[in-house]
Structures are given as C-alpha cells and as structure tokens.
Design a protein around this motif. Structure first.
Motif, PDB file in Angstrom:
ATOM      1  N   VAL A  49       0.842  -1.198   0.000  1.00 26.92           N
ATOM      2  CA  VAL A  49       0.000   0.000   0.000  1.00 26.92           C
ATOM      3  C   VAL A  49       0.878   1.248   0.000  1.00 26.92           C
ATOM      4  CG1 VAL A  49      -1.748   1.312   1.286  1.00 26.92           C
ATOM      5  CG2 VAL A  49      -1.874  -1.188   1.178  1.00 26.92           C
ATOM      6  N   LEU A  50       1.919   1.233   0.809  1.00 23.43           N
ATOM      7  CA  LEU A  50       2.842   2.371   0.849  1.00 23.43           C
ATOM      8  C   LEU A  50       3.522   2.563  -0.502  1.00 23.43           C
ATOM      9  CD1 LEU A  50       4.553   1.779   4.334  1.00 23.43           C
ATOM     10  CD2 LEU A  50       2.741   3.410   3.792  1.00 23.43           C
ATOM     11  N   LEU A  51       3.938   1.458  -1.126  1.00 22.75           N
ATOM     12  CA  LEU A  51       4.602   1.555  -2.421  1.00 22.75           C
ATOM     13  C   LEU A  51       3.689   2.160  -3.485  1.00 22.75           C
ATOM     14  CD1 LEU A  51       6.595  -1.803  -2.781  1.00 22.75           C
ATOM     15  CD2 LEU A  51       7.541   0.511  -2.785  1.00 22.75           C
ATOM     16  N   ALA A  52       2.410   1.833  -3.410  1.00 23.20           N
ATOM     17  CA  ALA A  52       1.473   2.318  -4.421  1.00 23.20           C
ATOM     18  C   ALA A  52       1.177   3.807  -4.274  1.00 23.20           C
ATOM     19  CB  ALA A  52       0.171   1.520  -4.337  1.00 23.20           C
ATOM     20  N   ASP A  53       1.514   4.372  -3.123  1.00 19.31           N
ATOM     21  CA  ASP A  53       1.149   5.764  -2.865  1.00 19.31           C
ATOM     22  C   ASP A  53       2.362   6.613  -2.490  1.00 19.31           C
ATOM     23  OD1 ASP A  53      -0.780   7.793  -2.711  1.00 19.31           O
ATOM     24  OD2 ASP A  53      -0.912   7.587  -0.532  1.00 19.31           O
ATOM     25  N   LEU A  54       3.534   6.249  -3.012  1.00 15.45           N
ATOM     26  CA  LEU A  54       4.741   6.984  -2.651  1.00 15.45           C
ATOM     27  C   LEU A  54       4.783   8.347  -3.342  1.00 15.45           C
ATOM     28  CD1 LEU A  54       7.588   4.316  -2.719  1.00 15.45           C
ATOM     29  CD2 LEU A  54       6.715   5.548  -0.730  1.00 15.45           C
ATOM     30  N   PRO A  55       5.034   9.404  -2.591  1.00 12.28           N
ATOM     31  CA  PRO A  55       5.183  10.714  -3.247  1.00 12.28           C
ATOM     32  C   PRO A  55       6.493  10.794  -4.016  1.00 12.28           C
ATOM     33  CG  PRO A  55       5.645  10.881  -0.896  1.00 12.28           C
ATOM     34  CD  PRO A  55       5.168   9.477  -1.135  1.00 12.28           C
ATOM     35  N   GLU A  56       6.517  11.629  -5.018  1.00 15.72           N
ATOM     36  CA  GLU A  56       7.746  11.839  -5.791  1.00 15.72           C
ATOM     37  C   GLU A  56       8.720  12.664  -4.967  1.00 15.72           C
ATOM     38  OE1 GLU A  56      10.119  11.183  -9.072  1.00 15.72           O
ATOM     39  OE2 GLU A  56       8.093  10.426  -8.698  1.00 15.72           O
ATOM     40  N   PRO A  57       9.965  12.210  -4.804  1.00 17.97           N
ATOM     41  CA  PRO A  57      10.921  13.014  -4.027  1.00 17.97           C
ATOM     42  C   PRO A  57      11.157  14.367  -4.688  1.00 17.97           C
ATOM     43  CG  PRO A  57      11.758  10.793  -4.386  1.00 17.97           C
ATOM     44  CD  PRO A  57      10.556  10.950  -5.263  1.00 17.97           C
ATOM     45  N   PRO A  58      11.182  15.436  -3.930  1.00 22.46           N
ATOM     46  CA  PRO A  58      11.410  16.756  -4.529  1.00 22.46           C
ATOM     47  C   PRO A  58      12.818  16.882  -5.080  1.00 22.46           C
ATOM     48  CG  PRO A  58      11.415  16.889  -2.134  1.00 22.46           C
ATOM     49  CD  PRO A  58      10.994  15.497  -2.472  1.00 22.46           C
ATOM     50  N   ALA A  59      12.964  17.755  -6.074  1.00 25.34           N
ATOM     51  CA  ALA A  59      14.267  17.920  -6.723  1.00 25.34           C
ATOM     52  C   ALA A  59      15.253  18.699  -5.860  1.00 25.34           C
ATOM     53  CB  ALA A  59      14.091  18.628  -8.066  1.00 25.34           C
ATOM     54  N   ARG A  60      14.771  19.423  -4.864  1.00 26.27           N
ATOM     55  CA  ARG A  60      15.668  20.249  -4.057  1.00 26.27           C
ATOM     56  C   ARG A  60      16.747  19.402  -3.382  1.00 26.27           C
ATOM     57  NH1 ARG A  60      13.308  21.561   1.940  1.00 26.27           N
ATOM     58  NH2 ARG A  60      15.555  21.721   2.293  1.00 26.27           N
ATOM     59  N   VAL A  61      17.862  20.015  -3.132  1.00 24.56           N
ATOM     60  CA  VAL A  61      18.938  19.387  -2.378  1.00 24.56           C
ATOM     61  C   VAL A  61      18.710  19.662  -0.894  1.00 24.56           C
ATOM     62  CG1 VAL A  61      21.412  19.538  -1.838  1.00 24.56           C
ATOM     63  CG2 VAL A  61      20.655  19.419  -4.213  1.00 24.56           C
ATOM     64  N   ARG A  62      18.933  18.654  -0.070  1.00 25.75           N
ATOM     65  CA  ARG A  62      18.853  18.809   1.384  1.00 25.75           C
ATOM     66  C   ARG A  62      20.209  18.473   1.987  1.00 25.75           C
ATOM     67  NH1 ARG A  62      12.896  17.862   3.087  1.00 25.75           N
ATOM     68  NH2 ARG A  62      11.880  17.515   1.082  1.00 25.75           N
ATOM     69  N   VAL A  63      20.660  19.307   2.893  1.00 22.80           N
ATOM     70  CA  VAL A  63      21.887  19.048   3.647  1.00 22.80           C
ATOM     71  C   VAL A  63      21.504  18.259   4.892  1.00 22.80           C
ATOM     72  CG1 VAL A  63      23.727  20.099   5.011  1.00 22.80           C
ATOM     73  CG2 VAL A  63      23.099  21.083   2.796  1.00 22.80           C
ATOM     74  N   LEU A  64      22.124  17.095   5.091  1.00 25.20           N
ATOM     75  CA  LEU A  64      21.816  16.243   6.235  1.00 25.20           C
ATOM     76  C   LEU A  64      22.891  16.362   7.307  1.00 25.20           C
ATOM     77  CD1 LEU A  64      20.620  12.954   4.487  1.00 25.20           C
ATOM     78  CD2 LEU A  64      19.285  14.976   5.111  1.00 25.20           C
TER      79      LEU A  64
END
Length: 402
Positions: free
Chosen positions: A277-292
C-alpha cells in the motif's frame, strides 16, 4: 517466492517514512514538531555545532519552516517530548514512549550502580540522597551548582565530581528528568515535576516492551532485519527481536527480498504488512537538495545506508586530521532519492558568513549548473536559518566532480 522490493523502492519507502520527501505546508507549530519527532522515533541530541546543533539540522532538513523555539516549546513548555537515551545516544523522544523507558531505567540501574561504586566507593549512596534532597527542597539544578570539588576534565563519568555523577545517575535511572537546557547544559528536576502523571505512572511489562519496540521500529524502518529492529531503540536484544519476528511472521511482519544498491546480494528482510500500500502511494521526491546532519537518522546505520544508497559514510570527528578522507564534520547532500555529494562547511559567526570549505560529488554525479543552483538555494536557506549574512565559498572548494 518472496515478494521482491528493489533498492530504489526501498529508498523511496525509507525517505517517505523519514519525512524527507514532504513539501512544506503553511505553518509549523510545536505540536507539529512533536509529531515529526514521533515520526522519526527519536531525535538525536549532540553538542557539536559547526553550523547548528544536530537536532536542529535534522528537523530543518525535513521542514524549512522549523525554528529552534518550536522544539523548545514542545519539549520544555508543553511537555510533548522528553529527553533520555536510546541505543547509545542522548535523544529527544515522544512523551508517550516514557512507560517503556521506565523498564530501561530499572535495567540500567544495577549496571550503573556497580560502575558508580567502582569509581566513587561507598560515598555514592549518601551523595545520591543528598542530591535528591537538594533538588526536592530547592528545585531544578545544574551540575555546576554542585561542583564543590576541584574541577576535573570531562572525559567520562570517572572524571566528574560526585555531584555531577549523582545527577547523571539519577537521571539515567528515572528519579530525575531534564527540565530544560541552559546553554546546552542540562537542568535537572524531580521526574514527577517534569513528566506528566499519566505517562509517568504508565505500566508495561517486558513482553509488552519487546512487542512495542519491534513494532515501532519496523513502522519507521519499513524493511529491516531483526538486528536492525533491536538496534533502533536499543531496548531489546537481537535474540528478542528474532523471537518477535518468528512469532509475528505473516501478521506484524512479512518476509520479503530486498535488492541492494551497492552490488551486494539481495537480503531476506522483514517488511511492514502494508508495504505494498505504501509503495502504491509513494510521493515523488522533490528535486531540491537537502543538507543532512552527520547524526541524521537516515545515516545512523552505516551498513544499511551503504546497502540501500550505495553511500559509504563515516563521521570523522574522532579521526586524526591526517587520516581523514574528507573532513572533521562533513554533511551529506540528498537530492531526490540519492545521496549525491558531501559538503564541508561551518558558521563563521564573527564574520557573519556560512563558510564552504569543500564540496565533493559522488562518483558518477556531476556538478551541473542546475545541481549547483539547487545546492546554493539550500545553503541560502541554511544561512537564513542560522542567522548569517552571506554564503562564502573557499578558493578551490570543489574537490571532486563526478
């Protein structure tokens, strides 16, 4: 035949549960910050602040509306969270977890008591009672309030004065709690003055603890081995996690085969029952870069990180300078669902600049103009977050380009 999950699907699942694909909404509150900590499971606290402290960087990477005052309010004013230890780190945790930590207090008390006696002899029991009486009569205290003895280097409990050791012992075993921090120094008070009665008096036995810890870990990890479940909170042993897995296979945990991104063989792991169910509804990762932050929960399990993201990462704070591959405190860069590079930067507060000393792109990742603009946009967000005036790049900052 076991259901198969690709490495890309596993990455997307993990990033989604970690709050690293969300888009910022209109307003973030203290309650929203507490919900984000609940989603993560815990928020690691660390004293190093090359740009900002780890807990603030972790939350800011997930929601650019985050400000430290919101965490302070959720933790100290509204008591939605509490501070204690997980596996081997100090962390901020959801208040509803507290009944399970009470079992940890009892388990740790015997080991810590033996250690305390070894370092301080018979004086320890009298000191515990003296410190408790002092807090009970006078209210919250800091370790420096009890430093009547000659100061010693803070290399470990064995280097602390008796009062500081007693405070830490009483906190680690649940009789005291962290009421707040001042300049990052703990302020201790009686647990009954800090922890709401409803959770402080909650009861849980060991069987309930094992079931809760494994379920909660799998909810956040989505796919995991029994060892990864056990290490998530550090509340149960690997053998207990294996026993839970066998008992709950097909109900609370499903066997799956998960591919690896680094060329290793696929692994048989456990998955949440709702993973499809989670796989079927995964949001598209945003293109922005994130510093971790180096202490981001995504990075915590290095073997898992390399398996799912093909990213070999090590915090080099304790590595001698001559032996460092990158630098003292280097931040990974997340773009979409990939870790694409690393950046060495620091807040030069006297000069009012976010100083970028080095940037490395991972093999196969080029520093294109679009990617550079995304990195610059993230650095600008961080600059504003920490209250600096400008971003400054050192000469020769690009160390490797794909």
């Amino acid at each position: 035949m076991l259901p198969e999950i690709t490495a890309a699907q596993a990455r997307r699942l993990v990033l989604s549960r970690q709050g690293l694909v969300d888009r910022a909404g209109r307003r973030l509150t203290a309650a929203g910050v507490a919900e984000l900590v609940e989603r993560l499971g815990f928020l690691q606290v660390d004293s190093i602040s090359t740009v900002a402290r780890a807990h603030h960087m972790i939350l800011f990477a997930r929601d650019r509306r985050y400000r430290p005052e919101l965490l302070r309010r959720a933790l100290e004013a509204e008591r939605r969270l509490f501070e204690h230890w997980t596996h081997d780190v100090a962390a901020i945790l959801p208040m509803r977890f507290y009944p399970y930590w009470r079992l940890r207090f009892e388990r740790e008390r015997h080991a810590l008591e033996r250690r305390f006696r070894r370092w301080h002899g018979d004086a320890h029991q009298d000191e515990l009672e003296r410190v408790l009486d002092l807090v009970r009569a006078n209210g919250p205290v800091m370790a420096r309030d009890l430093a009547s003895e000659r100061a010693r280097p803070a290399g470990g409990w064995w280097d602390w004065h008796l009062g500081k050791t007693a405070l830490e012992f009483l906190w680690r075993t649940g009789r005291l709690a962290i009421a707040r921090r001042e300049g990052f120094q703990k302020v201790y008070d009686l647990a009954e003055r800090v922890i709401p009665d409803a959770v402080r008096q909650g009861e849980a036995d060991h069987a309930a603890l094992v079931d809760w810890a494994c379920r909660e870990a799998l909810e956040r990890l989505v796919v995991a081995s029994p060892g990864e479940l056990a290490r998530f909170f550090g509340l149960v042993t690997i053998e207990e996690a294996k026993g839970w897995s066998e008992k709950n296979l097909g109900r609370a945990a499903l066997p799956v085969r998960v591919a690896s991104a680094n060329g290793a063989a696929p692994r048989r792991l456990l998955a949440r029952p709702d993973f499809e169910v989670l796989l079927a509804d995964l949001p598209e990762p945003p293109a922005r870069v994130r510093v971790l932050s180096p202490f981001d929960p995504l990075l915590r399990d290095r073997a898992r990180l390399e398996r799912l993201f093909a990213f070999d990462y090590r915090i080099e704070v304790f590595v001698p300078a001559a032996r460092r591959a990158y630098g003292y405190y280097v931040f990974p860069l997340l773009e979409r669902d990939a870790l694409v590079g690393r950046i060495d930067m620091r807040a030069e507060r006297a000069a009012g600049v976010l100083q970028v000393d080095a940037l490395w792109m991972e093999p196969g990742r080029r520093l294109t103009r679009i990617r550079m603009r995304r990195i610059e946009a993230e650095l600008e967000r961080i600059r504003r977050f920490v209250g600096l005036d400008a971003v400054r790049f050192a000469n020769g900052y690009l160390k490797r380009d794909g």
